[in-house]
Design an enzyme around this catalytic site. Sequence first.
Site, PDB file in Angstrom:
ATOM      1  N   ASP A 187       0.871  -1.163   0.000  1.00 57.26           N
ATOM      2  CA  ASP A 187       0.000   0.000   0.000  1.00 57.26           C
ATOM      3  C   ASP A 187       0.910   1.216   0.000  1.00 57.26           C
ATOM      4  OD1 ASP A 187      -1.717   2.095   0.452  1.00 57.26           O
ATOM      5  OD2 ASP A 187      -2.514   1.336   2.353  1.00 57.26           O
ATOM      6  N   TYR A 233      -5.421  17.656  -8.751  1.00 59.51           N
ATOM      7  CA  TYR A 233      -4.621  16.740  -9.580  1.00 59.51           C
ATOM      8  C   TYR A 233      -3.389  17.442 -10.134  1.00 59.51           C
ATOM      9  CZ  TYR A 233      -3.204  13.921 -13.596  1.00 59.51           C
ATOM     10  OH  TYR A 233      -2.463  13.195 -14.502  1.00 59.51           O
ATOM     11  N   LYS A 246       0.608  16.604  -9.428  1.00 59.26           N
ATOM     12  CA  LYS A 246       1.548  16.215 -10.488  1.00 59.26           C
ATOM     13  C   LYS A 246       2.615  17.289 -10.693  1.00 59.26           C
ATOM     14  CE  LYS A 246       0.238  12.122 -11.909  1.00 59.26           C
ATOM     15  NZ  LYS A 246       1.144  10.948 -11.807  1.00 59.26           N
ATOM     16  N   PRO A 281       3.014  12.394 -19.548  1.00 58.56           N
ATOM     17  CA  PRO A 281       2.065  11.924 -20.560  1.00 58.56           C
ATOM     18  C   PRO A 281       0.878  12.861 -20.701  1.00 58.56           C
ATOM     19  CG  PRO A 281       1.812  10.673 -18.537  1.00 58.56           C
ATOM     20  CD  PRO A 281       3.006  11.565 -18.337  1.00 58.56           C
ATOM     21  N   ASP A 332      -3.963   6.223 -23.867  1.00 55.39           N
ATOM     22  CA  ASP A 332      -4.972   5.403 -24.546  1.00 55.39           C
ATOM     23  C   ASP A 332      -5.191   4.117 -23.750  1.00 55.39           C
ATOM     24  OD1 ASP A 332      -6.707   4.171 -26.235  1.00 55.39           O
ATOM     25  OD2 ASP A 332      -5.326   3.995 -27.929  1.00 55.39           O
TER      26      ASP A 332
END
Length: 233
Positions: free
Chosen positions: A58, A151, A155, A181, A185
């Site tokens: 974890d 988010y 990042k 990235p 996809d």
Amino acid sequence: MAKNDVVMITGATGNLGRAAASAFARQGARLCMVARELGDLGVYKKEGAADVLACPADLLDATSVDKAVAKAIERFGQIDVLCNIAGGFAMGEAVHEIDAKGWAHMMELNAGSVLRMSHAVVPGMLARKSGKIVNIGAYAALGGKAQMGAYIASKSAVIRLTESMAAELRDAGINVNCVLPSIIDTPENRQAMPKANPAKWVAPEALADAILFLASPAARAIHGAALPVVGLS
């Protein structure tokens, strides 16, 4: 990377984690696969991996991370490459609507996981004066976006951590870089965005190639890079 290098991959059961594991397996790596739950890993031996070790953990728990790394060290003696692939995505709230729980979850999942893995792995790399670390940032994190504040902040933190670690560790023979990235996809993204054109997204295999490069001797002079990998988008 050299054949038989020990490569630890977090998020090993995700789309990108599996693609990266396959890419390293084809190079003859010894794989340490890290995720909460790990199923049959025999496919990677069939693809050429010298050995494969399941290291369930974890990543939100430092003790669990330490145990996973200790298991890998006990088996292989060292970790040559660390790929911090595990992470998560959430959006929908404006910055003024984000609650403390949602903020903390994004930061812990994306940036905190990098910190905990680094705490456990970097000391061994320092002792050997050798190692490669590849983190996963996000192309979107190069600028602010509406309804993506937590988010993007998490990042962005990964990018800054990458740069700081590179500055701290380069003189010890350790390369730290990250890839950024765009939309990957994956079946999940295709389902979430059925009207989008996935041909413009980046394939997990293409991202895996970039990770493999940053973990290779060819990238020995690269430190603190944030490499965009955006497909045709």
